[in-house]
Design an enzyme around this catalytic site. Structure first.
Site, PDB file in Angstrom:
ATOM      1  N   PHE A  13       0.814  -1.225   0.000  1.00 56.74           N
ATOM      2  CA  PHE A  13       0.000   0.000   0.000  1.00 56.74           C
ATOM      3  C   PHE A  13       0.848   1.276   0.000  1.00 56.74           C
ATOM      4  CE2 PHE A  13      -2.230  -3.325   2.409  1.00 56.74           C
ATOM      5  CZ  PHE A  13      -3.238  -3.590   1.501  1.00 56.74           C
ATOM      6  N   GLU A  95       6.507  -6.737  -8.448  1.00 53.78           N
ATOM      7  CA  GLU A  95       6.488  -7.828  -7.457  1.00 53.78           C
ATOM      8  C   GLU A  95       7.743  -8.690  -7.576  1.00 53.78           C
ATOM      9  OE1 GLU A  95       4.380  -7.716  -5.180  1.00 53.78           O
ATOM     10  OE2 GLU A  95       2.531  -6.824  -5.951  1.00 53.78           O
ATOM     11  N   CYS A 195       3.513   0.963  11.097  1.00 49.33           N
ATOM     12  CA  CYS A 195       4.785   1.549  11.510  1.00 49.33           C
ATOM     13  C   CYS A 195       5.535   0.492  12.332  1.00 49.33           C
ATOM     14  CB  CYS A 195       4.544   2.820  12.323  1.00 49.33           C
ATOM     15  SG  CYS A 195       3.873   2.512  13.967  1.00 49.33           S
TER      16      CYS A 195
HETATM   17 ZN   LIG Z   1       1.597   2.812  14.021  1.00 49.73          ZN
END
Ligand SMILES: [Zn+2]
Length: 217
Positions: A13, A95, A195
């Site tokens: 993404f 990919e 994250c």
């Molecule tokens: Zn986060």
């Protein structure tokens, strides 16, 4: 044209395929003839002959964009040579992490033929471990584009929103275990961007450097 390898790296993404198609389009406008390939394992959305991008969507909102560039599906990287046209000046590979180790000599051969190469791929798998030949391709790259998504981790009704560099795999909404198989192609129902603080891999061995006292003391 000088030899040039461009590597587009980022978690899912992050917009890798979009960037690949953008560079492909720039070259096309410069009247450079190019060809696009992709690992045949990537059968997302039932469009194996297209490079399909799936931008990060809002919760519960599914969307994907299909771009006009075609990506010829190949299983082994060396199959690429069977389709290569004599006037091709650049090759794009999407990919690229899914290919076996032969992708490295294939890329080197293309560069030796003075063909520009642009590859896009995941540098790490859902476990946070190096994915396929991406580490090698990154060291060989003349140019690296590192892309980030947005962390979608939700707590108390709020999205984290920090830059995401990891691909979180979810099975039934729960983080996948370290020992689960690496390759499972899918959209946001299986993966999300996170994250480092919100990337969870249950069962991942902790390998920490252990300092030891010198015996010469
Ligand atoms: Zn986060």
């Amino acid at each position: 044209m000088a030899e040039k390898l461009t590597v587009i790296a980022g978690c899912m993404f992050a917009g890798k395929s979009t960037e690949l198609v953008r560079l492909f389009d720039l070259n096309r406008h410069a009247s450079l003839k190019g060809q696009a390939f992709k690992a045949s394992i990537d059968q997302r959305y039932g469009k194996p002959d297209k490079i399909v991008v799936h931008p990060q969507s809002d919760n519960g909102f599914e969307c994907h964009i299909e771009l006009p560039a075609t990506g010829l599906p190949i299983e082994k990287p060396e199959e690429l040579f069977g389709f290569l046209k004599p006037d091709t000046k650049f090759v794009a590979v999407d990919e690229v992490q899914f290919f076996n180790e032969n992708i490295v000599p294939v890329v080197k051969t293309l560069l030796a033929k003075n063909i520009q190469v642009i590859v896009a791929g995941l540098p790490t798998d859902f476990r946070g471990e190096p994915f396929g030949q991406m580490p090698v391709l990154l060291t060989l790259a003349d140019q690296i584009t590192r892309l980030q998504a947005i962390c979608k981790f939700e707590q108390d009704g709020k999205i984290c929103g920090r830059p995401a560099t990891r691909t979180q795999r979810l099975i039934n909404g729960q983080p996948a275990n370290f020992d689960d198989p690496i390759i499972l192609v899918g959209g946001e129902e299986s993966y999300t961007a996170r994250c480092p603080d919100h990337h969870f891999v249950p069962g991942k061995p902790r390998v920490l450097f252990q300092s030891t006292k010198s015996k010469r003391e």
